[in-house]
Design an enzyme around this catalytic site. Structure first.
Site, short mmCIF file in Angstrom:
data_model
loop_
_atom_site.label_atom_id
_atom_site.label_comp_id
_atom_site.label_asym_id
_atom_site.label_seq_id
_atom_site.Cartn_x
_atom_site.Cartn_y
_atom_site.Cartn_z
N THR A 1 0.81 -1.55 0.18
CA THR A 1 -0.22 -0.12 0.20
C THR A 1 0.97 1.39 0.19
O THR A 1 2.12 1.48 0.59
CB THR A 1 -0.80 0.15 1.02
OG1 THR A 1 -2.38 -1.17 0.83
CG2 THR A 1 -1.76 1.28 1.34
N ARG B 1 -14.62 -5.90 -0.18
CA ARG B 1 -14.31 -5.67 0.97
C ARG B 1 -13.71 -4.12 0.50
O ARG B 1 -12.92 -3.72 -0.39
CB ARG B 1 -13.38 -6.33 1.10
CG ARG B 1 -12.16 -6.66 2.29
CD ARG B 1 -10.87 -5.73 2.30
NE ARG B 1 -10.02 -5.49 3.60
CZ ARG B 1 -9.39 -5.03 3.77
NH1 ARG B 1 -8.75 -4.21 2.65
NH2 ARG B 1 -8.69 -5.41 4.43
N ASP C 1 -9.00 -0.25 5.30
CA ASP C 1 -8.92 1.24 5.86
C ASP C 1 -8.72 2.50 5.24
O ASP C 1 -8.41 3.82 5.25
CB ASP C 1 -7.69 0.87 7.08
CG ASP C 1 -6.80 0.55 6.59
OD1 ASP C 1 -6.46 -0.12 5.31
OD2 ASP C 1 -5.06 0.99 6.87
N THR D 1 -0.53 1.62 6.85
CA THR D 1 -0.64 0.66 6.03
C THR D 1 -0.60 -0.89 7.28
O THR D 1 -0.13 -0.73 8.35
CB THR D 1 0.45 0.30 5.40
OG1 THR D 1 0.57 -0.71 4.51
CG2 THR D 1 2.19 0.86 5.69
N GLY D 2 -1.32 -1.82 6.69
CA GLY D 2 -1.35 -2.47 7.30
C GLY D 2 -2.59 -3.73 7.57
O GLY D 2 -3.75 -2.89 6.63
N GLY E 1 -5.75 -3.77 7.21
CA GLY E 1 -6.98 -2.65 7.27
C GLY E 1 -8.54 -2.88 8.55
O GLY E 1 -9.11 -1.87 8.75
N1 ASP Z 1 -4.02 -1.54 5.11
C1 ASP Z 1 -4.52 -2.19 3.65
C2 ASP Z 1 -6.11 -2.78 3.40
O1 ASP Z 1 -6.45 -3.70 4.68
C3 ASP Z 1 -3.16 -2.99 2.87
C4 ASP Z 1 -2.39 -2.26 3.90
O2 ASP Z 1 -2.02 -1.55 4.07
O3 ASP Z 1 -0.78 -3.61 3.25
O4 ASP Z 1 -6.41 -3.24 2.71
#
Ligand code: ASP
Length: 300
Positions: A164, A192, A195, A214-215, A217
């Protein structure tokens, strides 16, 4: 990274390209793109360009490379197609725009800007939204089947690369902006929403702070993570780094045991990076510091 002085006229650009668990998977090309994007953004800021413009330009560059899980390189959902999300927050005006479930628009972050500036709404999602946005000037990809080339084709599912992209910017006029763009998690269910499409969860900016996350979500949505970091720092008088660490390490990493990271800056020139995985791809520059790009965090 040192904070810049509080004086007007300073600028900062801080960018992320997702978290990583395995440093062996980081591509030089990804760091090269981040370095170039930050260099270009830094020059634009030096010339007086507004934070909002620089956020959109920077993320657009990253979306177009195909090297990140955003725009061209977006991961596919479980049904085998791309559904892109993005959001943009303008700290100066408090306005925000977001898009979700885009299947054919080239630059989701530009689409988020159109939502913000031209619709009177904050978020549009799905096929009807895409047609509305095309009518308002968003660029559609001519050949969807061949344009999107998921960056994860290079990796196995356990590689730990996310990808991301996000940017937080302070311009010379003391204005902040934040943006985030993603193809979402690999193999997500169709429909889906991440975040990265939700103001306050993956993206947030007000007059004092700008945050991009990022992470995983779902956890950032449940905790309104980006907004919480900004408000926690503001209300409690914490340093921005302390507020970011509280969310990323104690709450999402500790209590939830979920992976994630965040970049944040303040109008006073604070710079925070926090990540509970091995590292986070990031780049940074300001009027007082040269361009840096890497994946190890200087703290903690
Ligand atoms: N936050 C993003 C999601 O949940 C993915 C990511 O940041 O790696 O889709």
């Amino acid at each position: 990274m040192p904070a810049v002085d509080v004086n007007d006229g300073h600028h900062i650009i801080l960018v992320h390209g997702g978290t990583i668990t395995d440093p062996g998977r980081v591509l030089d090309a990804q760091l090269g793109v981040i370095r170039e994007a930050v260099t270009a953004g830094n020059q634009r800021l030096a010339g007086g360009t507004a934070a909002l413009d620089v956020v959109v330009e920077t993320i657009t560059v990253m979306e177009n490379t195909g090297l990140f899980d955003a725009g061209k390189g977006s991961y596919l959902n479980r049904e085998g197609y791309v559904e892109n999300d993005a959001s943009l927050a303008d700290g100066r005006t408090g306005r925000a725009g977001a898009v979700a479930l885009l299947r054919c628009l080239k630059n989701p972050i530009m689409a988020a800007r159109i939502v913000m500036e031209r619709t009177g709404h904050v978020m549009l999602a799905g096929a009807a939204a895409e047609q509305t946005l095309i009518n308002l000037g968003a660029e559609a990809v001519a050949d969807v089947e061949n344009y999107f080339k998921p960056v994860n084709r290079m990796y196995d599912r356990e590689s730990g690369m996310t990808g991301t992209v996000g940017a937080v910017v302070l311009d010379r006029h003391g204005q902040l902006a934040a943006g985030t763009s993603t193809g979402g998690t690999r193999g997500k269910l169709a429909g889906r929403i991440s975040d990265s499409a939700i103001i306050g969860a993956g993206t947030y900016a007000n007059r004092d702070y700008a945050v991009s996350a990022t992470g995983l979500g779902e956890y950032f949505i449940r905790r309104s993570a980006a907004c919480d970091i900004a408000l926690r720092a503001g209300y409690l008088g914490l340093s921005l780094q302390q507020a970011a660490d509280k969310m990323i390490h104690d709450l999402i990493g500790g209590a939830d045991k979920a992976p994630g990271g965040v970049i944040a800056i303040s109008r006073r020139g604070e710079i925070a990076l926090s990540c509970n995985a091995y590292g986070m791809l990031h780049g940074y520059a300001s009027d007082q510091a040269g361009v840096t790009a890497g994946f190890m965090l200087s703290r903690p």
